[in-house]
Write a protein that holds these residues in place. Structure first.
Motif, PDB file in Angstrom:
ATOM      1  N   LYS A   1      -9.485 -38.327  -4.574  1.00 35.70           N
ATOM      2  CA  LYS A   1     -10.679 -37.517  -4.177  1.00 35.70           C
ATOM      3  C   LYS A   1     -10.118 -36.237  -3.581  1.00 35.70           C
ATOM      4  O   LYS A   1      -9.303 -36.213  -2.710  1.00 35.70           O
ATOM      5  N   ARG A   2     -10.851 -35.080  -3.960  1.00 31.26           N
ATOM      6  CA  ARG A   2     -10.658 -33.797  -3.492  1.00 31.26           C
ATOM      7  C   ARG A   2     -11.881 -33.715  -2.537  1.00 31.26           C
ATOM      8  O   ARG A   2     -12.811 -33.487  -2.808  1.00 31.26           O
ATOM      9  N   ILE A   3     -11.726 -33.561  -1.133  1.00 27.17           N
ATOM     10  CA  ILE A   3     -12.736 -33.187  -0.336  1.00 27.17           C
ATOM     11  C   ILE A   3     -12.649 -32.049   0.402  1.00 27.17           C
ATOM     12  O   ILE A   3     -11.470 -31.527   0.775  1.00 27.17           O
TER      13      ILE A   3
ATOM     14  N   CYS B   1     -17.551 -34.886  -2.869  1.00 26.42           N
ATOM     15  CA  CYS B   1     -16.064 -34.951  -3.267  1.00 26.42           C
ATOM     16  C   CYS B   1     -15.846 -35.009  -4.885  1.00 26.42           C
ATOM     17  O   CYS B   1     -16.780 -35.340  -5.549  1.00 26.42           O
TER      18      CYS B   1
ATOM     19  N   LEU C   1     -19.475 -38.714  -0.453  1.00 25.77           N
ATOM     20  CA  LEU C   1     -18.531 -38.934   0.481  1.00 25.77           C
ATOM     21  C   LEU C   1     -18.645 -40.322   0.908  1.00 25.77           C
ATOM     22  O   LEU C   1     -19.962 -40.618   1.233  1.00 25.77           O
TER      23      LEU C   1
ATOM     24  N   ASP D   1     -14.416 -41.405   3.880  1.00 25.13           N
ATOM     25  CA  ASP D   1     -14.063 -40.027   3.515  1.00 25.13           C
ATOM     26  C   ASP D   1     -14.648 -39.148   4.749  1.00 25.13           C
ATOM     27  O   ASP D   1     -14.093 -38.056   5.364  1.00 25.13           O
TER      28      ASP D   1
END
Length: 315
Positions: free
Chosen positions: A209-211, A222, A247, A251
Motif C-alpha cells: 500500500k502506498r499511503i 491509498c 485507509l 493505516d
C-alpha cells in the motif's frame, strides 16, 4: 505564482500516470505558471547565486504533445515562488550534491519542497530506522554472514539495495535458501555495499500500500500495488496492479504517528509503503500514485497537494 519543478526530462514523462504532471496540471488550472529544470542544469558560482537553465512551459491538454515551450532562460532559483524537487532516485552522489545546491538556494531566499536537508536526512530505505516499531523485522548490513544468519532466523526474506526504486534489485529467498549466496554477492558486492533485508510479509498478496501524506495529513485512499503472477514485487514499475482503497484503521494510525513528525521537518509530501500493518519504506524524493488514486476514487490528490503548497507559501 511561478513554480519551478526540478525533475526528469519532460519528454520522458508518462503523463497518464505521472504525479509531477498531475501537480503541474492542477497548478496551471489555478492560474499559476510552471517551469522545469534538470538537476544538471543547476549551478553556483562564487559571488553569485544558485542558478538554473529553466524552461517555462504551458500544458496543452493534448496527450501527445502535452506541453509547449514558452521560453527558456537562466534564472536564480530564489526568483520562483517555490521550487519542487521531483527528481527520481537513485539517491546517489549527484542527488546528494543537488540537495546542497538547493539548500544554498534556500539561504538566498528560495522555498524548496521537499526540504533539501530533510531529503538528505531521510534516505528512503534508511528513514525507516527511526520508526522501527512500525517496521517488520529488518536488518541493514554489509556482512554476508549477517544476511545469511537473518535468513536462518526468519526463513523467508526480502533483500533489496538501499538506492533502488520501482522494485529494482529486490529479491525474495524462501526457506530453502535457493540462490541466497549468489543474491548476497550481487547486492553487497563483496562487502562493499549495504543491503536491507526484511522478513517476508505474506500480506503482500493483498498489496503493497502506498499511503500519501501531505503536510502531515494522509489522503483518505491509498493505492494497493498487488503483485501479479509469480512476481513477488507489487511495484507498478514491476508490473503490479494498482487498486485504490480506503485507509484501514492501522493505516490511519501509522499516518497519524509518522505524518506530523515528518512534516515538521520540511517534508511536504511523503509516500509511506505499508504491507499489512508494517511500514517497509518511507518515500520522500518523488512519491507517486496521485493519478491512480484520483482516477479510481474521485478524491482529488493533486488538489490536496496544491492546497498544502499554497498554504505553505502564504503562512
Amino acid at each position: 505564482m511561478n513554480i519551478l519543478f526540478v525533475a526528469d526530462p519532460l519528454d520522458t514523462f508518462k503523463i497518464y500516470k505521472d504525479s509531477t504532471f498531475a501537480m503541474m496540471s492542477e497548478l496551471q488550472r489555478r492560474g499559476h505558471s510552471v517551469a522545469a529544470a534538470l538537476v544538471e542544469d543547476i549551478s553556483w558560482r562564487s559571488g553569485g547565486e544558485v542558478m538554473a537553465q529553466v524552461r517555462h512551459i504551458r500544458l496543452t491538454g493534448d496527450t501527445q504533445r502535452w506541453y509547449d515551450l514558452v521560453s527558456e532562460e537562466i534564472l536564480p532559483l530564489h526568483q520562483f515562488d517555490a521550487v519542487l524537487m521531483r527528481k527520481d532516485p537513485p539517491f546517489d552522489s549527484e542527488y546528494f550534491y543537488a540537495t546542497h545546491l538547493l539548500q544554498q538556494a534556500e539561504r538566498e531566499g528560495a522555498k524548496v519542497f521537499n526540504s533539501p536537508q530533510a531529503l538528505r536526512e531521510h534516505p528512503e530505505k534508511l528513514a525507516l530506522m527511526e520508526f522501527g516499531g512500525y517496521a517488520p523485522p529488518t536488518l541493514v548490513t554489509r556482512s554476508a554472514a549477517a544476511l545469511k544468519a537473518f535468513h536462518a532466523e526468519h526463513g523467508d526474506i526480502i533483500l533489496k539495495p538501499l538506492d533502488g526504486m520501482g522494485g529494482m534489485g529486490i529479491f525474495r529467498v524462501g526457506s530453502n535458501g535457493m540462490n541466497l549466496g549468489s543474491i548476497v554477492e550481487t547486492l553487497n558486492q563483496g562487502g562493499q555495499s549495504s543491503v536491507m533485508v526484511q522478513a517476508y510479509l505474506p500480506e503482500i498478496e493483498k498489496g503493497d500500500k502506498r499511503i500519501l501524506v501531505i503536510n502531515g495529513e494522509a489522503a483518505p485512499f491509498c493505492l494497493a500495488r498487488i503483485p501479479q503472477g509469480n512476481e513477488v514485487r507489487g511495484n507498478l514499475a514491476a508490473g503490479g496492479k494498482g487498486v485504490a482503497q480506503p485507509l484501514s484503521e492501522s493505516d490511519w494510525a501509522i499516518a497519524r504517528a509518522l505524518g506530523p513528525v515528518l512534516a515538521s521537518r520540511g517534508l511536504l509530501l511523503v509516500g509511506l509503503d505499508v504491507i499489512g500493518d508494517k511500514v517497509t519504506e518511507i518515500n520522500v524524493t518523488s512519491p507517486t500514485c496521485f493519478q491512480e488514486i484520483t482516477d479510481q476514487t474521485g478524491f482529488d490528490v493533486p488538489a490536496m497537494f496544491v492546497d498544502a503548497l499554497e498554504k505553505s507559501l502564504t503562512h
